[in-house]
Design a protein around this motif. Structure first.
Motif, mmCIF file in Angstrom:
data_model
loop_
_atom_site.group_PDB
_atom_site.id
_atom_site.type_symbol
_atom_site.label_atom_id
_atom_site.label_comp_id
_atom_site.label_asym_id
_atom_site.label_seq_id
_atom_site.Cartn_x
_atom_site.Cartn_y
_atom_site.Cartn_z
ATOM 1 N N LEU A 149 -1.863 90.054 128.678
ATOM 2 C CA LEU A 149 -2.959 89.298 129.300
ATOM 3 C C LEU A 149 -3.751 90.191 130.245
ATOM 4 N N ARG A 150 -3.044 90.968 131.042
ATOM 5 C CA ARG A 150 -3.695 91.903 131.967
ATOM 6 C C ARG A 150 -4.512 92.951 131.214
ATOM 7 N N ALA A 172 -10.429 80.784 120.155
ATOM 8 C CA ALA A 172 -9.090 81.231 119.773
ATOM 9 C C ALA A 172 -8.457 81.949 120.966
ATOM 10 N N LYS A 173 -7.139 82.041 120.983
ATOM 11 C CA LYS A 173 -6.438 82.729 122.068
ATOM 12 C C LYS A 173 -6.745 84.233 121.995
ATOM 13 N N LEU A 174 -7.549 84.705 122.926
ATOM 14 C CA LEU A 174 -8.002 86.090 122.834
ATOM 15 C C LEU A 174 -6.880 87.093 123.074
ATOM 16 N N ALA A 175 -5.903 86.738 123.897
ATOM 17 C CA ALA A 175 -4.790 87.663 124.142
ATOM 18 C C ALA A 175 -3.889 87.802 122.925
ATOM 19 N N HIS A 176 -4.073 86.924 121.941
ATOM 20 C CA HIS A 176 -3.248 86.955 120.738
ATOM 21 C C HIS A 176 -3.950 87.706 119.603
ATOM 22 N N ARG A 195 -16.112 84.322 114.695
ATOM 23 C CA ARG A 195 -14.768 84.119 114.139
ATOM 24 C C ARG A 195 -13.801 83.562 115.179
ATOM 25 N N LEU A 196 -13.947 84.021 116.425
ATOM 26 C CA LEU A 196 -13.053 83.587 117.501
ATOM 27 C C LEU A 196 -13.562 82.338 118.231
#
Length: 275
Positions: free
Chosen positions: A136-137, A208-212, A229-230
């Protein structure tokens, strides 16, 4: 030790829950100096709860999570290796990311070092949960590039609203709204600052979960195609706020959290502004 050999949760890991006195103490320091990133880490840790941990554990055990763990990619090193992205098209995420980092004078490794001021690596649990929170960081500045939020105080607050909906940490939401309140206090602006933070929340929930994400794949994508897309929406209210603030005489580059310093006058006329 290979990443996959680490435990999901170290016996040393504790979930402290919300610590309001600690949060207020460190937010006060952040108000004094918005560049003091260390205070943000203190606030997030003082409010990190079970929901954000559950999300970490679900991703770690997912197919993508396991794939990223097997690859053992050092994200800060990869992101800072600008030679790796030099041949990308001009509208690629990677080219926009490099331009952003150069303009702002940032490195991914620099954010890691800032977090180590708050908590040296040897003091942290050596588990996969820590790997997730580090992820995440390490993707924070990539969030800026993809979402369109700048590094001005309102851009950071709005991005924290976005991040709250992605990561479910109440400390992030506290900083977001407290930051907007402080900007309102210091500028007296009529711009809808709280609406900008709420827009960030909505945009974060829709995306969408950007950290993923697969960071290398996204860096090579066209930025407009990646955003589509995200499901990353335009930060319209944030941009409207910047326009209003500019008409009021507040440039985004000068937008901070602390009170403006007064001009010092002497009997013979205006003196220099306080340093």
């Amino acid at each position: 030790m290979a990443l996959l050999d680490r435990p999901l949760v170290s016996p040393d890991r504790t979930v402290s829950g919300f610590q309001p006195r600690k949060v207020l103490h460190h937010f006060g320091k952040l108000v004094e100096d918005k560049e003091d990133t260390e205070q943000v880490f203190h606030i997030i840790e003082a409010t990190k709860g079970k929901k954000s941990h559950r999300q970490a554990w679900e991703f770690i055990q997912s197919e993508d999570g396991q794939r990223f763990l097997r690859s053992e990619v050092d994200l800060p090193a990869m992101l800072d290796n600008h030679d790796r992205w030099a041949d990308l098209p001009d509208n690629s995420v990677g080219k926009h990311y490099m331009a952003f980092m150069k303009r702002e004078g940032l490195t991914a490794r620099g954010l890691v070092e800032e977090s180590h001021k708050w908590a040296p690596p040897e003091s942290r649990p050596d588990d996969l949960t820590e790997w997730y929170f580090n992820r995440l960081r390490d993707t924070h500045d990539l969030f800026h590039v993809l979402t369109g939020y700048g590094r001005d105080a309102l851009g950071e607050a709005s991005l924290l609203g976005f991040s709250y909906s992605q990561n479910h940490n109440n400390g992030i939401l506290f900083i977001a709204f407290a930051g907007a309140r402080q900007i309102k206090k210091t500028t007296g602006t009529k711009a809808p600052l709280y609406a900008a933070v709420r827009e960030g929340k909505r945009n974060g929930k829709a995306a969408a979960k950007l950290a993923h994400m697969d960071v290398e794949m996204v860096m090579r994508e066209d930025i407009d195609e990646a955003r589509a897309r995200l499901s990353i929406r335009e930060p319209s209210i944030y941009r409207e706020c910047l326009k209003i603030l500019e008409t009021e005489g507040h440039l985004a580059s000068e937008l901070g959290l602390s009170e403006p310093r007064p001009q010092i006058d002497c009997c013979d006329g205006p003196g220099p502004q306080a340093a």
